[in-house]
Design a protein around this motif. Structure first.
Motif, PDB file in Angstrom:
ATOM      1  N   VAL B 319       1.003  -1.249   0.086  1.00  0.00           N
ATOM      2  CA  VAL B 319      -0.029   0.070  -0.110  1.00  0.00           C
ATOM      3  C   VAL B 319       0.973   1.274  -0.081  1.00  0.00           C
ATOM      4  O   VAL B 319       0.564   2.172  -0.797  1.00  0.00           O
ATOM      5  CB  VAL B 319      -1.011   0.216   1.268  1.00  0.00           C
ATOM      6  N   GLN B 320       2.093   1.315   0.758  1.00  0.00           N
ATOM      7  CA  GLN B 320       2.961   2.301   0.778  1.00  0.00           C
ATOM      8  C   GLN B 320       3.418   2.553  -0.762  1.00  0.00           C
ATOM      9  O   GLN B 320       3.579   3.753  -1.093  1.00  0.00           O
ATOM     10  CB  GLN B 320       4.263   2.106   1.816  1.00  0.00           C
ATOM     11  N   SER B 321       3.670   1.584  -1.325  1.00  0.00           N
ATOM     12  CA  SER B 321       4.427   1.668  -2.947  1.00  0.00           C
ATOM     13  C   SER B 321       2.988   2.288  -3.446  1.00  0.00           C
ATOM     14  O   SER B 321       3.395   2.945  -4.484  1.00  0.00           O
ATOM     15  CB  SER B 321       4.782   0.270  -3.174  1.00  0.00           C
ATOM     16  N   MET B 322       1.959   1.666  -3.378  1.00  0.00           N
ATOM     17  CA  MET B 322       0.761   2.276  -4.195  1.00  0.00           C
ATOM     18  C   MET B 322       0.728   3.719  -3.950  1.00  0.00           C
ATOM     19  O   MET B 322       0.542   4.588  -4.926  1.00  0.00           O
ATOM     20  CB  MET B 322      -0.570   1.531  -3.752  1.00  0.00           C
ATOM     21  N   ASN B 323       0.912   4.231  -2.863  1.00  0.00           N
ATOM     22  CA  ASN B 323       0.667   5.651  -2.355  1.00  0.00           C
ATOM     23  C   ASN B 323       1.856   6.373  -3.477  1.00  0.00           C
ATOM     24  O   ASN B 323       1.540   7.412  -3.789  1.00  0.00           O
ATOM     25  CB  ASN B 323       0.857   5.862  -0.982  1.00  0.00           C
ATOM     26  N   VAL B 324       3.131   5.999  -3.296  1.00  0.00           N
ATOM     27  CA  VAL B 324       4.117   6.607  -4.036  1.00  0.00           C
ATOM     28  C   VAL B 324       3.785   6.510  -5.444  1.00  0.00           C
ATOM     29  O   VAL B 324       3.772   7.685  -6.050  1.00  0.00           O
ATOM     30  CB  VAL B 324       5.333   5.827  -3.653  1.00  0.00           C
ATOM     31  N   MET B 325       3.510   5.410  -6.071  1.00  0.00           N
ATOM     32  CA  MET B 325       3.205   5.233  -7.230  1.00  0.00           C
ATOM     33  C   MET B 325       2.086   5.991  -7.675  1.00  0.00           C
ATOM     34  O   MET B 325       2.306   6.698  -9.002  1.00  0.00           O
ATOM     35  CB  MET B 325       2.886   3.781  -7.543  1.00  0.00           C
ATOM     36  N   MET B 326       0.975   6.401  -7.054  1.00  0.00           N
ATOM     37  CA  MET B 326      -0.170   7.290  -7.206  1.00  0.00           C
ATOM     38  C   MET B 326       0.192   8.673  -7.118  1.00  0.00           C
ATOM     39  O   MET B 326      -0.915   9.589  -7.509  1.00  0.00           O
ATOM     40  CB  MET B 326      -1.398   6.616  -6.674  1.00  0.00           C
ATOM     41  N   GLY B 327       1.241   8.964  -6.395  1.00  0.00           N
ATOM     42  CA  GLY B 327       1.544  10.404  -6.023  1.00  0.00           C
ATOM     43  C   GLY B 327       0.532  10.843  -4.864  1.00  0.00           C
ATOM     44  O   GLY B 327       0.344  12.166  -4.556  1.00  0.00           O
ATOM     45  N   TRP B 328       0.263   9.926  -3.840  1.00  0.00           N
ATOM     46  CA  TRP B 328      -0.405  10.119  -2.724  1.00  0.00           C
ATOM     47  C   TRP B 328       0.423  10.518  -1.566  1.00  0.00           C
ATOM     48  O   TRP B 328       1.632   9.696  -1.674  1.00  0.00           O
ATOM     49  CB  TRP B 328      -1.598   9.161  -2.600  1.00  0.00           C
ATOM     50  N   ASP B 329       0.013  10.866  -0.709  1.00  0.00           N
ATOM     51  CA  ASP B 329       0.580  10.773   0.789  1.00  0.00           C
ATOM     52  C   ASP B 329       1.162   9.474   1.070  1.00  0.00           C
ATOM     53  O   ASP B 329       0.306   8.740   1.306  1.00  0.00           O
ATOM     54  CB  ASP B 329      -0.075  11.641   1.902  1.00  0.00           C
ATOM     55  N   GLU B 330       2.348   9.228   1.214  1.00  0.00           N
ATOM     56  CA  GLU B 330       2.927   7.819   1.425  1.00  0.00           C
ATOM     57  C   GLU B 330       2.286   7.275   2.846  1.00  0.00           C
ATOM     58  O   GLU B 330       2.151   5.998   2.683  1.00  0.00           O
ATOM     59  CB  GLU B 330       4.405   8.178   1.756  1.00  0.00           C
ATOM     60  N   LYS B 331       1.855   7.956   3.507  1.00  0.00           N
ATOM     61  CA  LYS B 331       1.475   7.387   4.958  1.00  0.00           C
ATOM     62  C   LYS B 331       0.050   7.073   5.030  1.00  0.00           C
ATOM     63  O   LYS B 331      -0.531   6.495   5.786  1.00  0.00           O
ATOM     64  CB  LYS B 331       1.691   8.313   5.956  1.00  0.00           C
ATOM     65  N   THR B 332      -0.613   7.452   3.798  1.00  0.00           N
ATOM     66  CA  THR B 332      -2.195   7.223   3.788  1.00  0.00           C
ATOM     67  C   THR B 332      -2.586   5.769   4.205  1.00  0.00           C
ATOM     68  O   THR B 332      -2.157   4.868   3.564  1.00  0.00           O
ATOM     69  CB  THR B 332      -2.860   7.751   2.511  1.00  0.00           C
ATOM     70  N   ALA B 333      -3.474   5.725   5.239  1.00  0.00           N
ATOM     71  CA  ALA B 333      -4.056   4.479   5.271  1.00  0.00           C
ATOM     72  C   ALA B 333      -2.895   3.520   6.252  1.00  0.00           C
ATOM     73  O   ALA B 333      -3.234   2.133   6.407  1.00  0.00           O
ATOM     74  CB  ALA B 333      -4.584   3.387   4.311  1.00  0.00           C
ATOM     75  N   LEU B 334      -1.758   4.137   6.505  1.00  0.00           N
ATOM     76  CA  LEU B 334      -0.769   3.239   7.536  1.00  0.00           C
ATOM     77  C   LEU B 334      -0.453   3.938   8.627  1.00  0.00           C
ATOM     78  O   LEU B 334       0.688   3.808   9.168  1.00  0.00           O
ATOM     79  CB  LEU B 334       0.237   3.065   6.369  1.00  0.00           C
ATOM     80  N   ASP B 335      -1.437   4.678   9.215  1.00  0.00           N
ATOM     81  CA  ASP B 335      -1.097   5.272  10.366  1.00  0.00           C
ATOM     82  C   ASP B 335      -1.528   4.585  11.723  1.00  0.00           C
ATOM     83  O   ASP B 335      -1.106   5.441  12.694  1.00  0.00           O
ATOM     84  CB  ASP B 335      -1.915   6.785  10.233  1.00  0.00           C
ATOM     85  N   PHE B 336      -1.959   3.378  11.753  1.00  0.00           N
ATOM     86  CA  PHE B 336      -1.994   2.717  12.979  1.00  0.00           C
ATOM     87  C   PHE B 336      -0.600   2.715  13.753  1.00  0.00           C
ATOM     88  O   PHE B 336       0.322   2.134  13.152  1.00  0.00           O
ATOM     89  CB  PHE B 336      -2.677   1.425  12.689  1.00  0.00           C
ATOM     90  N   PRO B 337      -0.658   2.947  14.878  1.00  0.00           N
ATOM     91  CA  PRO B 337       0.668   3.167  15.671  1.00  0.00           C
ATOM     92  C   PRO B 337       0.818   2.079  16.443  1.00  0.00           C
ATOM     93  O   PRO B 337       2.201   1.717  16.946  1.00  0.00           O
ATOM     94  CB  PRO B 337       0.252   4.424  16.922  1.00  0.00           C
ATOM     95  N   GLY B 338       0.043   0.977  16.440  1.00  0.00           N
ATOM     96  CA  GLY B 338       0.358  -0.322  17.183  1.00  0.00           C
ATOM     97  C   GLY B 338      -0.231  -0.084  18.597  1.00  0.00           C
ATOM     98  O   GLY B 338      -0.503   1.038  19.274  1.00  0.00           O
ATOM     99  N   LEU B 339      -0.044  -1.414  19.444  1.00  0.00           N
ATOM    100  CA  LEU B 339      -0.859  -1.560  20.803  1.00  0.00           C
ATOM    101  C   LEU B 339       0.270  -1.841  21.642  1.00  0.00           C
ATOM    102  O   LEU B 339       1.166  -2.426  21.358  1.00  0.00           O
ATOM    103  CB  LEU B 339      -1.908  -2.608  20.523  1.00  0.00           C
ATOM    104  N   HIS B 340      -0.012  -1.521  22.963  1.00  0.00           N
ATOM    105  CA  HIS B 340       0.708  -1.939  24.003  1.00  0.00           C
ATOM    106  C   HIS B 340      -0.002  -1.681  25.142  1.00  0.00           C
ATOM    107  O   HIS B 340      -0.864  -0.473  25.111  1.00  0.00           O
ATOM    108  CB  HIS B 340       2.217  -0.764  24.302  1.00  0.00           C
ATOM    109  N   PRO B 341      -0.150  -2.570  26.044  1.00  0.00           N
ATOM    110  CA  PRO B 341       0.587  -3.834  26.058  1.00  0.00           C
ATOM    111  C   PRO B 341      -0.103  -4.939  24.926  1.00  0.00           C
ATOM    112  O   PRO B 341      -1.187  -4.426  24.852  1.00  0.00           O
ATOM    113  CB  PRO B 341       0.417  -4.602  27.368  1.00  0.00           C
ATOM    114  N   ILE B 342       0.349  -5.951  24.631  1.00  0.00           N
ATOM    115  CA  ILE B 342      -0.101  -6.913  23.679  1.00  0.00           C
ATOM    116  C   ILE B 342       0.637  -8.132  23.671  1.00  0.00           C
ATOM    117  O   ILE B 342       1.869  -8.138  24.169  1.00  0.00           O
ATOM    118  CB  ILE B 342      -0.198  -6.506  22.219  1.00  0.00           C
TER     119      ILE B 342
END
Lengths: 342, 342, 342, 342
Positions: B319-342
């Motif tokens: 998806v990051q590559s798609m964002n780059v290829m399409m000229g979109w913000d590279e971080k789009t849809a990839l902003d989940f920061p992760g969980l703690h504790p897990i």
């Protein structure tokens, strides 16, 4: 216009989840986050998942400044002691401890063993479970948190209790280790806790008070077992109904009572692996999944529910309540769908 | 204007992650998702975390219709066979299999044991790791996926390799069970796989071809061990440098090479529990965390990296590559920061 | 005639394993087991698996009485301080700490940071690994324990080292949480430790001193990673040999060097799941399983070994050493074959 | 004089435990072990923990020869079909399947959905739980196995049921993945099964038939939940008693009923971590640990029990029954005390 939100006691597990959610909330800006233990350190020192997010340093609780909304994520019995002071700091307060969950000071004393430190405030708080108190929350200034185990049980049983269908119920929850917070002990030491199936509260768990209050029924027999899991509560409620009811009717009832609820999902499939609720795929989400199985030729209805104890059972419901209280879209900042496999 | 995106082979684990990410992507609309096994069923039958999201039914691969971007999430050697046909369906193709990762058909034959089915297409594809190929991706029409283990190794070593500092390196990865996809076997049967520390590839792992290609070095000694974990790759790379280098210099190098990278975090603390990278807090995120430790009086530099194999090691990088290829913000849809504790 | 055996420091994990083993040993009778923390309590309060076995109460270390064999299972640097006193209590001493493992006081100081408290005793102790020191043990009065990680590495590499075949070696161990003993901390708190893949010693682990001493080679590059596991050490040793050797020759070498060893098993199958050593099926056993894979066209030989850190890596080797020292059948009390599935 | 023992169906998990136990049994010699799947291979190919033990090859069921005692460890409904033939091979038969557990063919048909293939044999078999049937076993020639879940429930409730104290009871078991045997499926695929809290039988589990038969009560409400565990059953039985009884009386009752039982331990401590039964420290043992908690001001008594499903719930009880039937010391080959930590 964004609202300024501060957190008293931000280094615990629910504090960490609050920060995570608020950082992605478009209507708020995080002001201060306090911690005595991590004073002066960055929030990612306590919450490693927040590394690389907005840089926030823990400040002292003494230096807390006025804000619009104040979250209290303190040990039980601490918030009540200073509630007057906190009310001067912020117009809106959401307390995640057990201090303001019960409406009746006598019930509080019975379960928590001592007089409530600020009993006149009990009536000003609304129990922070939107599914049961949405209208009151919309007009509230002060919101209590919810007990994680109580939430799993309450949402599982509410439709039945509301229609006075339950004779008595045995509710057993299986819980993860994060329920105990981040204070370590020999019992939480990995070689001891790992793989445990530990009956830590076969009887007499305090969350029963919240169940009786919210459901309005007294014949709840509750037990809690710690299992190998970090996040999650799985409730298996064995309901003995006053009358035998067909599964079709149960479906109708739950569909009706939870119609339009953004975070309730009915899970009852005939095939597949995930035919009933399971907490593992709910990690990080605000969902409460609910399913049931009716025993043939019996009055027993088994209702199952699953939540993430740190989300729907704590920080998630708190943010959802904030959204309702502030008139925002209830789902804001709570749209993470969860992961699979995990 | 939103782009229409379809997925061929959407019932596997990487397919599920693609759907999850694309559902939250503001620039795309999901068209079709195919699956032979789940034909006619809802995507949440294969991916239970997506229950309650937008209702999508799996369609047959034969009924695929024109779209703007086509993701291929098929078993290895399948995409290459039909690449001509797929190219008629969509202008942009992102293939997550191993089919188009290697640029040299001879190298492909060496590692995969047979001639490439569409070798003339190898040069049209760009290796889908934006940290190493951002500019080419911006101009690409065809993007390959990345090997999950290769990605952990490549991002760990790239700054050293780019400066020709490595004499030889032993790279050992510890991996979770989701790397094997969702095909079950006795080896993946829970009683057998649970608690395993299994040397499934002490030598001769195919991802070495991607490491050698991307890093431009040949002295890579690779081993993979399966451990108790569902998601995650942890790479411990023991680099024997050509010259002894101080830790300070290593810092400088990594900071410079990865400056501005949105998904690379350098993790190397002196205190705390999470002093070095760990995959568990990366579940669901697109981060690659990188840390290192320099051995005193030796030329060994230990570089550690951690990723979620289904995200940065597969769907996330795609998806990051798609964002780059399409000229979109590279971080789009990839902003989940992760969980703690897990 | 049975010998009387006492244990100083019997409430820790290795102490518990010692009690378990000695209770089933036909040649010994347990005299006293001391613990300051559990003083006056039954051993099953510290070791719940021993409930229902012979009733033994923990006594004070001050009240220790003469016995035939004395096991010391104390924190590092404690045994050395009182070794003179212990030598008056028992003719035979087996110390499980790190205090008497190294023969050279200067090496001890280098790795442990201070002068040895009883350096004249170093030469009186024999390193308690029968596979390497059987003859000396047969004539010994004082036996040191072994480092658990060192044991996995030493047994993996000994045949190669004895024949001077190793140029240099990267030895990486994956270890369980019981290696840290039963002192809890935030790092061992279940929500933090669960699912970890934690590089706690990428360089500079003290057990390297034992490897260099026992193997007689200095080019050992060691790293340790904590993984999700309670018991077990898995060693993956990447040996760069001085000369390329065929797998057949490696087989011959290991078979010859470990011929007749009751607790060494060579594990290298072409099919099945457990083709190489795995620690999970070794829990509770005294085995060290060893396997290897030779990389083609390279001088790298990957040797894998697995042990139970509390058994072959501690209490098991100690009891085996006792058996050798006392002239008993070496396998006595060590015949548990391990469980599967587990 | 040693007896010759053979096993039909020795490649499954209970077959493996039988072999492990019989190898250490001084009164028996293993004759043949059959397996169609592993025909001609060594038993350690199916049971890796047995590597290095006595070399035994799997033979074909067709080649089974006369022996003294024959264990049947076959899929359900298989043993009944050939019971006449097996009875010609051996004087004593112990069948671990569900085929001969129920005494009433009509009850069998109700729960297993078809007519029993050899109903005249039902009365010749004794239910293989020595705690309830010791005298009959001493005179038996044919012994049935026990259901693992049924055993946990039956031993938990027997003293109450024997004294007719139970009005009704909700028995909920948490079980490990080895209960499903070694046939893999998508549900047992590690990424899916790992971390599960899966209500696989909220109602209608077949083991209820064994509970009703053995306890002589019908008001048993049973549910089973699969949790993250390989071996083990944990039963939490919520008993609603006919009359309120003090804890002291419960103690007295259980002590009396289980007096002298070698494999029943009452576990109910006021302090410590392991205050109630837990399956993890029972792995590999034949114990059933039982504890209880009485709810104040209520008729609910929570009884907890824990076993290893492959041992006390299968192979362990089978060997114990063999010992009783043959007049040997009941504890022979069953003395492993279990491990801690684990």
């Amino acid at each position: 216009m964004t609202k300024k939100v501060s957190i008293i006691g931000g280094s615990g597990y629910t504090g960490g989840e609050l920060i995570r959610l608020l950082l992605s909330h478009p209507n708020v800006e995080i002001g201060q986050v306090t911690s005595q233990r991590y004073l002066g350190k960055f929030v990612h020192n306590a919450h490693p998942n927040l590394r690389g997010q907005k840089l926030i340093k823990f400040t002292s609780p003494d230096q807390i400044q006025p804000c619009d909304i104040l979250f209290l994520a303190l040990p039980h019995k601490t918030a009540a002691q200073d509630i007057e002071r906190y009310a001067e700091i912020a117009e809106h307060i959401i307390d995640l401890s057990a201090d303001f969950r019960l409406r009746d000071a006598a019930v509080y004393k019975k379960w928590y063993g001592e007089d409530h430190a600020a009993s006149s405030w009990l009536e000003r708080f609304v129990y922070g479970l939107p599914e049961l108190h949405r209208e009151e929350l919309a007009n509230a200034k002060y919101v209590s948190g919810v007990g994680c185990n109580a939430t799993a049980v309450n949402l599982a049983l509410y439709p039945l209790a509301a229609h006075n269908l339950i004779d008595h119920v045995v509710a057993e929850v299986k819980v993860g280790s994060s329920e105990g917070g981040n204070s370590h002990s020999l019992a939480s030491h990995h070689p001891e806790r790992s793989g445990a199936v530990r009956s830590f509260a076969p009887t007499t768990h305090r969350h029963q008070a919240e169940m009786q209050q919210e459901l309005g029924i007294s014949q709840i027999y509750f037990s809690a077992t710690a299992i190998e899991m970090v996040r999650g509560v799985m409730c298996t409620a064995h309901c003995f109904l006053k009358d035998d009811i067909e599964e079709k009717e149960v479906w109708k009832l739950y569909r009706k009572e939870y119609k339009g609820e953004p975070f309730i999902r009915l899970v009852k499939d005939n095939t597949g692996i995930y035919r009933f609720p399971e907490p593992k795929i709910l990690q990080g989400t605000n969902y409460c999944d609910i399913g049931f199985a009716k025993e043939k030729n019996s009055k027993r209805l088994v209702v199952m529910s699953a939540i993430d104890n740190l989300m729907k059972g704590a920080a998630g419901s708190a943010v959802q309540s904030m959204n309702v209280m502030m008139g925002w879209d209830e789902k804001t900042a709570l749209d993470f769908p969860g992961l699979h496999p995990i």
